[in-house]
Design a protein around this motif. Structure first.
Motif, PDB file in Angstrom:
ATOM      1  N   GLU A  92      -7.083  -6.420 -15.860  1.00 49.25           N
ATOM      2  CA  GLU A  92      -6.543  -5.057 -15.802  1.00 49.25           C
ATOM      3  C   GLU A  92      -7.650  -4.051 -15.473  1.00 49.25           C
ATOM      4  O   GLU A  92      -7.438  -3.115 -14.691  1.00 49.25           O
ATOM      5  CB  GLU A  92      -5.896  -4.706 -17.150  1.00 49.25           C
ATOM      6  CG  GLU A  92      -5.425  -3.256 -17.274  1.00 49.25           C
ATOM      7  CD  GLU A  92      -4.395  -2.855 -16.218  1.00 49.25           C
ATOM      8  OE1 GLU A  92      -4.262  -1.641 -15.963  1.00 49.25           O
ATOM      9  OE2 GLU A  92      -3.726  -3.741 -15.645  1.00 49.25           O
ATOM     10  N   GLU A  93      -8.835  -4.234 -16.034  1.00 48.95           N
ATOM     11  CA  GLU A  93      -9.951  -3.332 -15.720  1.00 48.95           C
ATOM     12  C   GLU A  93     -10.387  -3.482 -14.260  1.00 48.95           C
ATOM     13  O   GLU A  93     -10.741  -2.487 -13.612  1.00 48.95           O
ATOM     14  CB  GLU A  93     -11.119  -3.609 -16.657  1.00 48.95           C
ATOM     15  CG  GLU A  93     -10.876  -3.151 -18.087  1.00 48.95           C
ATOM     16  CD  GLU A  93     -12.037  -3.485 -19.016  1.00 48.95           C
ATOM     17  OE1 GLU A  93     -12.275  -2.703 -19.961  1.00 48.95           O
ATOM     18  OE2 GLU A  93     -12.695  -4.523 -18.800  1.00 48.95           O
ATOM     19  N   ILE A  94     -10.345  -4.686 -13.762  1.00 48.67           N
ATOM     20  CA  ILE A  94     -10.659  -4.886 -12.345  1.00 48.67           C
ATOM     21  C   ILE A  94      -9.668  -4.124 -11.479  1.00 48.67           C
ATOM     22  O   ILE A  94     -10.053  -3.449 -10.512  1.00 48.67           O
ATOM     23  CB  ILE A  94     -10.648  -6.395 -12.003  1.00 48.67           C
ATOM     24  CG1 ILE A  94     -11.863  -7.080 -12.638  1.00 48.67           C
ATOM     25  CG2 ILE A  94     -10.631  -6.624 -10.488  1.00 48.67           C
ATOM     26  CD1 ILE A  94     -11.873  -8.588 -12.500  1.00 48.67           C
ATOM     27  N   ARG A  95      -8.373  -4.193 -11.842  1.00 46.96           N
ATOM     28  CA  ARG A  95      -7.373  -3.449 -11.071  1.00 46.96           C
ATOM     29  C   ARG A  95      -7.609  -1.954 -11.145  1.00 46.96           C
ATOM     30  O   ARG A  95      -7.521  -1.244 -10.135  1.00 46.96           O
ATOM     31  CB  ARG A  95      -5.960  -3.783 -11.596  1.00 46.96           C
ATOM     32  CG  ARG A  95      -4.828  -3.190 -10.743  1.00 46.96           C
ATOM     33  CD  ARG A  95      -3.504  -3.264 -11.458  1.00 46.96           C
ATOM     34  NE  ARG A  95      -3.496  -2.474 -12.666  1.00 46.96           N
ATOM     35  CZ  ARG A  95      -3.405  -1.138 -12.701  1.00 46.96           C
ATOM     36  NH1 ARG A  95      -3.333  -0.447 -11.561  1.00 46.96           N
ATOM     37  NH2 ARG A  95      -3.385  -0.488 -13.840  1.00 46.96           N
ATOM     38  N   GLN A  96      -7.984  -1.457 -12.327  1.00 46.09           N
ATOM     39  CA  GLN A  96      -8.239  -0.022 -12.481  1.00 46.09           C
ATOM     40  C   GLN A  96      -9.432   0.420 -11.627  1.00 46.09           C
ATOM     41  O   GLN A  96      -9.398   1.485 -10.995  1.00 46.09           O
ATOM     42  CB  GLN A  96      -8.493   0.305 -13.951  1.00 46.09           C
ATOM     43  CG  GLN A  96      -7.278   0.153 -14.851  1.00 46.09           C
ATOM     44  CD  GLN A  96      -7.624   0.280 -16.319  1.00 46.09           C
ATOM     45  OE1 GLN A  96      -8.771   0.583 -16.690  1.00 46.09           O
ATOM     46  NE2 GLN A  96      -6.640   0.059 -17.188  1.00 46.09           N
ATOM     47  N   MET A  97     -10.472  -0.375 -11.590  1.00 48.81           N
ATOM     48  CA  MET A  97     -11.636  -0.010 -10.794  1.00 48.81           C
ATOM     49  C   MET A  97     -11.328  -0.077  -9.305  1.00 48.81           C
ATOM     50  O   MET A  97     -11.773   0.790  -8.529  1.00 48.81           O
ATOM     51  CB  MET A  97     -12.816  -0.919 -11.156  1.00 48.81           C
ATOM     52  CG  MET A  97     -13.404  -0.632 -12.538  1.00 48.81           C
ATOM     53  SD  MET A  97     -14.988  -1.472 -12.861  1.00 48.81           S
ATOM     54  CE  MET A  97     -14.434  -3.139 -13.148  1.00 48.81           C
ATOM     55  N   LEU A  98     -10.571  -1.077  -8.887  1.00 50.77           N
ATOM     56  CA  LEU A  98     -10.163  -1.155  -7.478  1.00 50.77           C
ATOM     57  C   LEU A  98      -9.304   0.052  -7.113  1.00 50.77           C
ATOM     58  O   LEU A  98      -9.447   0.631  -6.023  1.00 50.77           O
ATOM     59  CB  LEU A  98      -9.408  -2.457  -7.216  1.00 50.77           C
ATOM     60  CG  LEU A  98     -10.260  -3.732  -7.197  1.00 50.77           C
ATOM     61  CD1 LEU A  98      -9.357  -4.975  -7.198  1.00 50.77           C
ATOM     62  CD2 LEU A  98     -11.179  -3.753  -5.976  1.00 50.77           C
ATOM     63  N   ASP A  99      -8.417   0.467  -8.011  1.00 46.65           N
ATOM     64  CA  ASP A  99      -7.599   1.656  -7.756  1.00 46.65           C
ATOM     65  C   ASP A  99      -8.477   2.889  -7.573  1.00 46.65           C
ATOM     66  O   ASP A  99      -8.222   3.729  -6.697  1.00 46.65           O
ATOM     67  CB  ASP A  99      -6.624   1.882  -8.919  1.00 46.65           C
ATOM     68  CG  ASP A  99      -5.466   0.886  -8.927  1.00 46.65           C
ATOM     69  OD1 ASP A  99      -5.291   0.178  -7.906  1.00 46.65           O
ATOM     70  OD2 ASP A  99      -4.762   0.807  -9.946  1.00 46.65           O
ATOM     71  N   ALA A 100      -9.511   3.005  -8.409  1.00 51.18           N
ATOM     72  CA  ALA A 100     -10.412   4.152  -8.291  1.00 51.18           C
ATOM     73  C   ALA A 100     -11.114   4.171  -6.941  1.00 51.18           C
ATOM     74  O   ALA A 100     -11.412   5.247  -6.402  1.00 51.18           O
ATOM     75  CB  ALA A 100     -11.433   4.128  -9.421  1.00 51.18           C
ATOM     76  N   LEU A 101     -11.349   2.986  -6.375  1.00 46.62           N
ATOM     77  CA  LEU A 101     -12.002   2.881  -5.072  1.00 46.62           C
ATOM     78  C   LEU A 101     -11.001   2.911  -3.919  1.00 46.62           C
ATOM     79  O   LEU A 101     -11.408   2.882  -2.750  1.00 46.62           O
ATOM     80  CB  LEU A 101     -12.826   1.585  -5.003  1.00 46.62           C
ATOM     81  CG  LEU A 101     -13.983   1.459  -6.005  1.00 46.62           C
ATOM     82  CD1 LEU A 101     -14.614   0.074  -5.926  1.00 46.62           C
ATOM     83  CD2 LEU A 101     -15.035   2.532  -5.753  1.00 46.62           C
ATOM     84  N   GLY A 102      -9.713   2.933  -4.254  1.00 44.08           N
ATOM     85  CA  GLY A 102      -8.694   2.953  -3.208  1.00 44.08           C
ATOM     86  C   GLY A 102      -8.560   1.630  -2.483  1.00 44.08           C
ATOM     87  O   GLY A 102      -8.251   1.607  -1.276  1.00 44.08           O
ATOM     88  N   LEU A 103      -8.750   0.532  -3.197  1.00 41.89           N
ATOM     89  CA  LEU A 103      -8.717  -0.792  -2.578  1.00 41.89           C
ATOM     90  C   LEU A 103      -7.661  -1.662  -3.250  1.00 41.89           C
ATOM     91  O   LEU A 103      -7.446  -1.576  -4.468  1.00 41.89           O
ATOM     92  CB  LEU A 103     -10.082  -1.481  -2.703  1.00 41.89           C
ATOM     93  CG  LEU A 103     -11.226  -0.836  -1.913  1.00 41.89           C
ATOM     94  CD1 LEU A 103     -12.557  -1.434  -2.344  1.00 41.89           C
ATOM     95  CD2 LEU A 103     -11.003  -1.044  -0.421  1.00 41.89           C
ATOM     96  N   PRO A 104      -7.028  -2.549  -2.476  1.00 35.86           N
ATOM     97  CA  PRO A 104      -5.970  -3.382  -3.048  1.00 35.86           C
ATOM     98  C   PRO A 104      -6.477  -4.647  -3.734  1.00 35.86           C
ATOM     99  O   PRO A 104      -5.757  -5.234  -4.553  1.00 35.86           O
ATOM    100  CB  PRO A 104      -5.124  -3.750  -1.831  1.00 35.86           C
ATOM    101  CG  PRO A 104      -6.091  -3.739  -0.687  1.00 35.86           C
ATOM    102  CD  PRO A 104      -7.067  -2.656  -0.995  1.00 35.86           C
ATOM    103  N   SER A 105      -7.696  -5.110  -3.415  1.00 32.39           N
ATOM    104  CA  SER A 105      -8.134  -6.395  -3.932  1.00 32.39           C
ATOM    105  C   SER A 105      -9.649  -6.529  -3.837  1.00 32.39           C
ATOM    106  O   SER A 105     -10.313  -5.766  -3.124  1.00 32.39           O
ATOM    107  CB  SER A 105      -7.490  -7.544  -3.153  1.00 32.39           C
ATOM    108  OG  SER A 105      -7.966  -7.540  -1.816  1.00 32.39           O
TER     109      SER A 105
END
Length: 960
Positions: free
Chosen positions: A21-34
């Motif tokens: 979940e934290e990985i997803r949150q950080m990717l969201d902050a960077l505007g990246l899907p994966s």
């Protein structure tokens, strides 16, 4: 869903800090899907590997430990009386548990930030004091890699100090350990030093000789008086270094007292396990006249801002990473954790305890000698400490003796002339002597025991050169002799140091990741810790399996077919790689190739290693984006094409980005006849994503103490294996006492055949636990964590360099150069203020002065990353207060940092800001506070007043 009977607790989830979940949150902050999308943006397509790693499936920690027990069982722990500078020893359990196996000690970083390193600095000062007392010299350093390389460092120090350029000969006594002789020869050859090996008793000094090396006691146990030898050397203008066993110096005259100029040796037998050859802490002691020439680190006594005693690394401008191509050594990793253990061994036993141990050792040896003489054998030397050379009685051959010894699981040393060596150690018992008598009796009957012989002999050393001077008189060596007191002392010191047990250590280029307990636990197992490095190969099958599999796995990760695990530090790996390149050129009739191109951004060890390898350094400039200037590279490659030997390059670059032109860089070097050496310090961003062999490198070293989870241990131990292409494989380092290396091997670069063999188990375990997918995921998360932090800190700070799409690699540089332009503040003030927030500073002013390089690693959670970012953002506001005039330019929270408990709790408070702001600047500091134990250390005072031994105890009276 079908039932899955496999273990479900995968190690990957224990190693990675962020949850899914934290990985997803950080990717969201960077505007990246994966994570894959991040890799595509951060890692240039031309360097990305085309195939996944081919490694065994990941194991759980339970499975791994079961597998390692089966592997360890393949090792055979015999009683080894081989000697050669390696001895079985007793590690006091209190030291094993509270130092070797304690993450508060083994996860510390090099003590560059003295205010939060006082515990380990004191432990290292103890080590230096122990060495100074035993050798009789005025100064000592805080450890080197091993005895062989320490002897080579002394040779180079003498060569630099020699009067007259015609002095180019270094004499080495044939009575030195053979591995030491070989390492010295390896180090001498690139520098054009002629090494002469012979009998010191027949050697005549000439005006061409600048120095000499002798062994004390000799490799076969003889005790020689070197006083006349030293006098002859000095009369001819030469220097003498003595390789001395520190345990023998408890009973024997110290080297300084008979005229030596320096002493080196291994402190392994001071409680450090054999470990198949390492890691072990070497010592280096000399006269104060050489203090600016001494290799490695010296711990010195200074004062803090309140005038209280405080420790620090002294004379830091001597260090190779600062001096670069002007360096006098390429020493990077010391053996800090092992030096701490050796020093604490002396603290725990004290002078009386050491004398009892040394006297018992010598008594055992005398009893053994008496019994062997009763059996008709001849002891070659009249005077000895703990080692005998035995000429066998008629009728008993060395071959037959070896069979009899093997039947009792005993290892001895067998000389080419048929004589036999026996070196006793701290673990030796009277029953062992009885077994040795049975071995040496051949077909004879004998009617005595060791105990009976001992009952008819007087105790103590009564030979020549008996020690008459005191040692270990400081109270620290005379106080902590009960386990209760020792435990509390070790815990007290650990509490004065910030380690990974406290918080993240975000040091760029240093990769302070998790060192998992499951990876480290086997290092203490007897089947790994009690193997002598020169036992017959069949007794170390477990180790050989670890070595072979680890080499295969590292070859798969890098793409290279050739691997040597011998280099026992990153800088040693650099040096070994360059020597391999040098040997390759010479084999093709191009030995004149000696120019090494090195980017201006390179690690300081790169130019230092190149100079040591006999190469001429030519600096290649970087462009405004931090990348290698291809035009400058091409021009210099063309200019030096006839002599071009190599390019040394770090990838990703030390500026924290994946350069896009790596393939072009390698092609340019190859077109002009050179080889590409890749510094693998930043391999943590490549594993599973790139292979150096695929984009054009010819050889690289790997920092196993960074990428592959060996702990930093306060600045050591480290391992720096090299991986190379097929054409370089024949030149991998060999060894005089073991079958290792290529068929055209260069000489050894370390004293033991496999360097720091015991900790190779850690990296083997790391790879086995993660497997191919886990290793790749770790690299991806390391890159994610760095990019997330860079994203959060943008706005508060400038990110100095970015790659394509504004992405960084696994680390990034914060630009703080504006501080000096707008305020009296510097990056040093930011580093010290971070201590008040409970953090170690990132790497300072390297590779760009006035900056900080941040590397979070994959092991830190998003919560910890955010906590560090919050601290840095809060500090930016404190800086802004100075910039706007809201805070005093000199009396502010940054300039006065760090704030100690003693300062905050004092009856008076005169500073223009509150105690709470000083000591509790963030919410987490109120729930868990790490207190620096001293205020800001005065570096200049310590250098002006060099003291590198323990000061009187009353000096500590005012320290809280």
């Amino acid at each position: 869903m079908a039932i899955d009977l496999n273990f479900t607790d995968r190690f990957l989830h224990r190693h990675l800090g962020p949850s899914d979940e934290e990985i997803r949150q950080m990717l969201d902050a960077l505007g990246l899907p994966s994570l894959d999308a991040l890799v595509q943006e951060a890692v240039p397509e031309p360097v990305r590997t085309r195939r996944p790693l081919d490694l065994p499936p990941a194991r759980t920690e339970h499975e791994l430990l079961d597998d390692l027990r089966r592997i360890a069982a393949k090792n055979q722990v015999w009683r080894s009386f081989i000697g050669l500078g390696y001895h079985d020893t007793v590690t006091p359990p209190v030291i094993r548990r509270h130092v070797l196996e304690n993450p508060s000690w083994y996860t510390q970083y090099t003590p560059y930030q003295a205010e939060i390193s006082q515990g380990r600095l004191e432990a290292l000062l103890n080590f230096q004091t122990m060495v100074i007392d035993l050798t009789g010299f005025e100064i000592a350093n805080a450890s080197l890699l091993d005895e062989g390389t320490a002897a080579a460092e002394a040779m180079m120090m003498f060569h630099r100090s020699a009067r007259g350029r015609e002095r180019n000969v270094f004499f080495v006594s044939e009575a030195c350990h053979p591995q030491t002789i070989a390492v010295v020869q390896t180090r001498a050859e690139p520098l054009g030093i002629e090494v002469v090996v012979g009998d010191h008793r027949a050697f005549t000094f000439t005006e061409r000789v600048f120095g000499a090396l002798v062994q004390y006691p000799a490799t076969d146990g003889a005790i020689y008086d070197y006083e006349d030898f030293c006098a002859a050397a000095h009369a001819a203008g030469a220097y003498v270094v003595v390789a001395a066993d520190p345990m023998s110096l408890v009973l024997l005259k110290p080297p300084a007292a008979f005229g030596a100029d320096a002493a080196v040796g291994s402190t392994q037998r001071f409680g450090v396990p054999l470990g198949y050859g390492g890691p072990h802490a070497a010592y280096f002691a000399t006269h104060e006249a050489f203090k600016r020439q001494v290799p490695g680190r010296i711990i010195g006594v200074s004062v803090d801002a309140d005038g209280n005693p405080a420790l620090r690394m002294a004379l830091q401008t001597r260090e190779q990473h600062i001096r670069r191509e002007r360096a006098t050594s390429n020493i990077c990793t010391a053996q800090v954790l092992l030096a701490v253990m050796a020093g604490m061994y002396a603290v725990y036993h004290g002078p009386d305890g050491l004398r009892r141990i040394a006297t018992r050792l010598h008594n055992l040896t005398r009893v053994l000698a008496r019994g062997l003489e009763h059996l008709g054998h001849t002891i070659r030397h009249d005077h000895f400490f703990d080692t005998l050379r035995v000429d066998l009685a008629p009728g008993l051959t060395a071959g037959r003796l070896r069979e009899r010894a093997a039947a009792r699981r005993i290892n001895l040393r067998y000389y080419d002339d048929g004589s036999v060596g026996i070196a006793l150690n701290e673990t030796t018992r009277a029953e062992d002597l009885d077994d040795l008598f049975a071995v040496f009796a051949g077909d004879r009957d004998f009617d005595f025991t060791a105990a009976e012989l001992a009952g008819r002999m007087e105790s103590g050393y009564d030979g020549p050169l008996a020690r008459t001077t005191p040692y270990l008189t400081h109270p620290v060596f005379n106080r902590y002799h009960s386990e209760t007191e020792m435990m509390r002392y070790l815990h007290h010191l650990a509490g004065r140091d910030l380690s990974l047990t406290t918080s993240m250590i975000p040091l760029g280029s240093c990769t302070m990741k998790l060192n998992a307990v499951a990876e480290l636990a086997p290092v203490s197992w007897e089947a790994f810790s009690r193997i002598h490095p020169f036992v017959p190969p069949e007794q170390a099958e477990g180790y050989r399996l670890i070595v072979e599999q680890l080499a295969t796995w590292l070859g798969e990760i890098t793409g290279f077919p050739g691997v040597s695990l011998q280099p026992n530090s990153g800088a040693s790996g650099e040096y070994a790689g360059l020597l391999v390149i040098r040997a390759y050129h010479a084999s093709r009739g191009e030995g004149h190739r000696n120019v090494c191109l090195i980017p201006s951004s390179a690690h300081g060890t790169n130019p230092a290693s190149a100079v040591m390898a006999g190469m001429e350094v030519v600096v290649v400039q970087c462009d405004d984006h931090g990348n290698i200037d291809l035009d400058d590279l091409r021009a210099k490659a063309e200019r030096h094409a006839d002599r071009l030997a190599a390019l040394m390059i770090t990838y990703p670059s030390t500026h924290g980005v994946f350069e896009t032109g790596m393939r072009d860089i390698c092609r340019i070097i190859h077109e002009h006849g050179g080889q590409v050496y890749m510094d693998g310090a930043n391999m943590n961003a490549q594993v599973g994503l790139c292979r150096p062999a695929e984009f054009g490198a010819d050889v690289c070293h790997l920092n196993l103490h960074k990428t592959f989870a060996i702990p930093h241990g306060g600045g050591g131990p480290g391992v720096g294996p090299i991986c190379c292409a097929e054409h370089l494989k024949p030149f991998l380092p060999g060894h005089p006492l073991a079958e290792t290396g290529g068929e055209r091997a260069i000489g050894p670069v370390a004293a033991a055949p496999y360097g720091s063999a015991s900790i190779l188990v850690i990296s083997w375990a790391y790879i086995a636990l993660l497997g191919a997918e886990g290793l790749t995921r770790a690299s991806q998360v390391a890159i994610l964590n760095a990019n997330y932090m860079a994203h959060r800190l943008r706005g508060a700070y400038d990110i100095l360099y970015t790659g394509r799409n504004g992405r960084v690699a696994h680390e990034f540089i914060l630009d703080l150069r504006h501080l000096r332009q707008r305020t009296p503040l510097t990056e040093v003030d930011v580093a010290k203020r971070l201590m008040d927030y409970g953090f170690h500073a990132p790497t300072m002013s390297w590779p760009v002065v006035g900056t900080m390089m941040v590397e979070p690693t994959e092991s830190e959670s998003k919560e910890e990353l955010d906590r560090f970012c919050d601290a840095m953002i809060a500090i930016r506001e404190e800086i802004r207060a100075v910039e706007t005039g809201a805070a005093d330019p000199e009396q502010n929270v940054l300039k006065n940092a760090p704030h100690t408990a003693a300062l905050v709790a004092a009856d008076t408070w005169t500073l223009p800001y509150g105690r709470e702001q000083a000591a509790f600047p963030a919410p987490w500091t109120r729930t868990h506070k790490f207190w620096p134990s001293v205020r800001r250390v005065n570096d200049a005072y310590g250098d002006r007043n060099l003291v590198c031994a323990c000061p009187p105890m009353e000096a500590y009276a005012t320290v809280g």
